[in-house]
Design a protein around this motif. Structure first.
Motif, PDB file in Angstrom:
ATOM      1  N   ILE A  84      39.638  37.473  43.536  1.00  0.00           N
ATOM      2  CA  ILE A  84      39.454  36.852  42.217  1.00  0.00           C
ATOM      3  C   ILE A  84      40.635  37.201  41.314  1.00  0.00           C
ATOM      4  O   ILE A  84      40.969  38.373  41.130  1.00  0.00           O
ATOM      5  N   ASP A  85      41.261  36.171  40.762  1.00  0.00           N
ATOM      6  CA  ASP A  85      42.388  36.395  39.855  1.00  0.00           C
ATOM      7  C   ASP A  85      42.328  35.521  38.604  1.00  0.00           C
ATOM      8  O   ASP A  85      43.234  35.569  37.759  1.00  0.00           O
ATOM      9  N   THR A  86      41.248  34.728  38.483  1.00  0.00           N
ATOM     10  CA  THR A  86      41.141  33.780  37.369  1.00  0.00           C
ATOM     11  C   THR A  86      39.718  33.782  36.836  1.00  0.00           C
ATOM     12  O   THR A  86      38.759  33.828  37.617  1.00  0.00           O
ATOM     13  N   ILE A  87      39.587  33.734  35.508  1.00  0.00           N
ATOM     14  CA  ILE A  87      38.255  33.634  34.909  1.00  0.00           C
ATOM     15  C   ILE A  87      38.295  32.648  33.749  1.00  0.00           C
ATOM     16  O   ILE A  87      39.256  32.618  32.974  1.00  0.00           O
ATOM     17  N   LYS A  88      37.256  31.838  33.681  1.00  0.00           N
ATOM     18  CA  LYS A  88      37.053  30.926  32.555  1.00  0.00           C
ATOM     19  C   LYS A  88      35.807  31.381  31.817  1.00  0.00           C
ATOM     20  O   LYS A  88      34.769  31.634  32.439  1.00  0.00           O
ATOM     21  N   ILE A  89      35.910  31.487  30.504  1.00  0.00           N
ATOM     22  CA  ILE A  89      34.860  32.128  29.704  1.00  0.00           C
ATOM     23  C   ILE A  89      34.423  31.216  28.568  1.00  0.00           C
ATOM     24  O   ILE A  89      35.268  30.666  27.848  1.00  0.00           O
ATOM     25  N   LYS A  90      33.111  31.094  28.411  1.00  0.00           N
ATOM     26  CA  LYS A  90      32.553  30.475  27.210  1.00  0.00           C
ATOM     27  C   LYS A  90      31.720  31.512  26.481  1.00  0.00           C
ATOM     28  O   LYS A  90      30.799  32.106  27.062  1.00  0.00           O
ATOM     29  N   SER A 128      37.161  33.245  47.433  1.00  0.00           N
ATOM     30  CA  SER A 128      36.892  32.890  46.037  1.00  0.00           C
ATOM     31  C   SER A 128      37.895  33.548  45.107  1.00  0.00           C
ATOM     32  O   SER A 128      38.159  34.755  45.190  1.00  0.00           O
ATOM     33  N   LYS A 129      38.453  32.752  44.202  1.00  0.00           N
ATOM     34  CA  LYS A 129      39.453  33.245  43.264  1.00  0.00           C
ATOM     35  C   LYS A 129      39.094  32.998  41.800  1.00  0.00           C
ATOM     36  O   LYS A 129      39.537  33.737  40.925  1.00  0.00           O
ATOM     37  N   VAL A 130      38.293  31.950  41.528  1.00  0.00           N
ATOM     38  CA  VAL A 130      38.038  31.537  40.155  1.00  0.00           C
ATOM     39  C   VAL A 130      36.573  31.765  39.799  1.00  0.00           C
ATOM     40  O   VAL A 130      35.670  31.261  40.477  1.00  0.00           O
ATOM     41  N   ILE A 170      43.228  40.249  37.215  1.00  0.00           N
ATOM     42  CA  ILE A 170      42.820  38.918  36.748  1.00  0.00           C
ATOM     43  C   ILE A 170      43.896  38.453  35.772  1.00  0.00           C
ATOM     44  O   ILE A 170      43.895  38.808  34.593  1.00  0.00           O
ATOM     45  N   VAL A 171      44.807  37.668  36.291  1.00  0.00           N
ATOM     46  CA  VAL A 171      46.003  37.310  35.521  1.00  0.00           C
ATOM     47  C   VAL A 171      45.837  36.006  34.747  1.00  0.00           C
ATOM     48  O   VAL A 171      46.630  35.714  33.848  1.00  0.00           O
ATOM     49  N   ASN A 172      44.833  35.220  35.104  1.00  0.00           N
ATOM     50  CA  ASN A 172      44.603  33.947  34.419  1.00  0.00           C
ATOM     51  C   ASN A 172      43.274  34.001  33.680  1.00  0.00           C
ATOM     52  O   ASN A 172      42.212  34.086  34.311  1.00  0.00           O
ATOM     53  N   VAL A 173      43.325  33.986  32.368  1.00  0.00           N
ATOM     54  CA  VAL A 173      42.124  34.042  31.539  1.00  0.00           C
ATOM     55  C   VAL A 173      42.121  32.823  30.629  1.00  0.00           C
ATOM     56  O   VAL A 173      43.067  32.623  29.848  1.00  0.00           O
TER      57      VAL A 173
END
Length: 379
Positions: free
Chosen positions: A181-187, A155-157, A208-211
């Protein structure tokens, strides 16, 4: 010669709790996993007739002849959460808290919590603790235990709704068990909580390089390997709870929900594995609540019980995390299955982590020693 009747206990402030290790999330995840094994084998007790109750709550009426009585505003309650846990813990304890969403206007947390730990033999107090961090970390650790057994190893995202305290501790636990995990999407609901989270994220997890900040729940879910809803909101209308739609969910996703959630009809189908952190906890809620119970407790696990009552799933289809942790039921079976897990929160978690922190404090000489009595006046 008779034993001493003197009883001392220690007081641990929030700074003391930090010194004693309350913010050590990897250790907390391991402790919660150990707790689930004891839970499954029955070496625990909580309140209620079935010993699985979340606790006892004081609420307030819409109208009262007493002008000084608190009003039933959002999240206005007092609650006691007692439990006993066996194994190497063999302690009892109770978390006590008051909650008022208006606290935020005063610069205070919504809930203010304390915890008392007791010796299981004499019932004497061992410690009185500041418990906001205790509770936040043990709550966040449960999704970590779930992810250890149910998320894909690669799992990465992560998709996150609600970047508040629960969002932070949940992400900490996920990072402890899914290091890729290196990516997160936030609401987020508001700019202040989002800015605080982003600042914390950059300092805590530079890997976590992708936000990506997104505007919809759908955008959070699509493409995520792990999805978690950590939002707060009013209870009473399930149509207003954040929804998960099957068409948004990628194959192999693990969805772990410690806050309000609803599902569309396709997510209710039997090919979606449905897991709860303690079956007895949800059965206790279901017995106590008017139906449909999901109206009154917004956790998705309560919806699972409604579904069983409605004939939409069988009791055998409801899976228990403790049984999985104990090795008596399978964790993730393949890379494509979709699993959704409910996190309800239990006082045995506070007892487990509180006991570890208490013992750390004693070993390290942390805390203020207080005296209950040398010799009790009444005995």
């Amino acid at each position: 010669m008779s034993a001493s009747t003197k009883i001392d206990f220690i007081y641990l402030s929030e700074p003391d709790m930090i010194k004693a290790g309350v913010t050590d999330m990897p250790a907390c995840v391991d402790t919660m996993e150990e707790m689930f094994g004891l839970l499954y084998h029955g070496d625990y007790r909580m309140a209620g007739a079935n010993s699985d109750s979340h606790g006892a709550m004081v609420t307030f009426p819409e109208s009262s002849p007493f002008p000084d009585m608190p009003k039933p505003t959002a999240d206005r309650r007092f609650m006691a959460m007692p439990a006993y846990l066996g194994g190497r813990f063999r302690t009892a304890g109770m978390k006590w808290y008051g909650s008022n969403i208006a606290n935020r206007e005063k610069g205070l947390p919504r809930s203010i919590l304390t915890f008392i730990l007791n010796d299981a033999d004499t019932s004497a107090p061992l410690a009185f603790m500041s418990a906001n961090l205790l509770s936040a970390y043990r709550t966040g650790a449960i999704p970590g235990v779930g992810a250890r057994h149910l998320a894909r190893k690669d799992s990465k995202v992560v998709g996150l709704v609600g970047p508040g305290v629960m969002g932070k501790t949940t992400l900490m636990a996920l990072m402890a068990v899914c290091p890729q995990i290196d990516t997160i999407k936030i609401k987020a609901r508001g700019k202040a909580s989002l800015d605080s989270f982003l600042s914390w994220l950059g300092e805590t997890f530079p890997q976590i390089v992708n936000v990506e900040v997104v505007d919809t729940v759908e955008a959070v879910v699509r493409g995520a390997d792990i999805v978690t809803y950590c939002n707060s909101g009013e209870t009473g209308d399930p149509s207003k709870y954040p929804i998960v739609k099957r068409e948004w969910v990628k194959p192999g996703a693990f969805l772990v929900m410690p806050a309000s959630c609803q599902m569309d009809e396709a997510m209710e189908h039997g090919d979606i594995r449905k897991v709860v952190d303690n079956t007895g906890l949800y059965e206790c809620w279901f017995e106590e609540l008017p139906k449909p119970a999901h109206v009154h407790v917004p956790l998705i696990g309560v919806r699972f019980l409604d579904m069983i009552a409605e004939g939409k799933m069988t009791k055998e289809q409801l899976e228990d995390l403790g049984k999985i942790v104990a090795g008596e039921a399978p964790g993730r079976k393949n890379d494509d299955e979709i699993i959704i897990m409910s996190v309800g929160g239990m006082p045995v978690e506070d007892v487990a982590w509180g006991t570890v922190i208490y013992r750390n404090a004693i070993e390290r000489g942390i805390g203020v020693r207080l005296n209950l009595w040398d010799v009790p006046v009444l005995r």
